[in-house]
Write an enzyme that holds these catalytic residues in place. Sequence first.
Site, short mmCIF file in Angstrom:
data_model
loop_
_atom_site.label_atom_id
_atom_site.label_comp_id
_atom_site.label_asym_id
_atom_site.label_seq_id
_atom_site.Cartn_x
_atom_site.Cartn_y
_atom_site.Cartn_z
CG ASP A 220 144.76 37.57 131.30
OD1 ASP A 220 143.73 37.55 131.98
OD2 ASP A 220 145.83 38.03 131.73
CG ASN B 154 156.58 38.82 133.60
OD1 ASN B 154 155.59 39.53 133.78
ND2 ASN B 154 156.53 37.67 132.97
CG HIS C 99 152.37 39.41 132.62
ND1 HIS C 99 152.60 38.09 132.95
CD2 HIS C 99 151.42 39.84 133.49
CE1 HIS C 99 151.82 37.75 133.96
NE2 HIS C 99 151.10 38.79 134.30
CD GLU D 20 154.28 36.00 130.41
OE1 GLU D 20 154.30 37.10 131.00
OE2 GLU D 20 154.36 34.93 131.02
#
Length: 243
Positions: free
Chosen positions: A68, A137, A139, A144
């Site tokens: 990423d 969160n 991810h 996401e």
Amino acid sequence: MEINIYNDYKQMSNKAANFIINFLQSGQEMLLCFAAGDTPIKTYQYLKEAIDKNNNINTDQLKFVSLDEWIGLNEKDKGSCENYLNKYLFKPLEIKAQNIHFFDACANNLKEECLQSDRYISANGPIDLLVLGIGLNGHIGFNEPGTVKDFSHIVKLDSITKSVSKKYFSGKRGINRGITLGLKQIMGAKNIILLASGKKKAEIIYKALVGQITKEIPASILQEHENCYVFLDKKAASGLKTI
Ligand code: GLP
């Protein structure tokens, strides 16, 4: 999924590096994908030390694809994924540039960047070993909550990710989007290591490893991967006591 819990960050990193070394011993050509972020830094340092002592590992046999990147940043930006990986992994291990496929997150045509990454994985994959961290969160990469896709894609980052991103960069960067491999490519990896350390990760680790498998916690899908090895320190594992 196999969950391993160690006393502290150093021990966790050492064990993860040993796992990677054992994996690389086969001497075969491999496609690897290693996450950026703070968590794996020590693992990569131990990996470098171990490779220096071990003549059996030929790093020329290894190819890497990036997981990423923050849209708008590149190698020149301290804190970008490319900058991190060059600093902690590729430069220390002297990996040749031709064996690394990065997302160019500054490209004009980001859709084409996604396609190029997908083509690279099709031509050289599947990924043999994938090293992942986990966001607060849930991810993995930049998949996401609620935005899960199969292949490389651009994603609007959620507020938790944007807020956490400040730890990597000095000054305001106005980061709103990321580019990431998709969950099908992640789950298609033959072996996955998930690393997490520290109390702040305890709640999300509990939800991801023990909770329901849901798109709202993208890492929870790893429960379905047969060769997923989780390396935690005691603090990150502290929420698992209840199981
Ligand atoms: C970042 C990256 C992930 C990374 C994760 C955890 O935002 N997109 O690839 O694994 O979040 O980062 P850290 O290890 O710094 O907690």
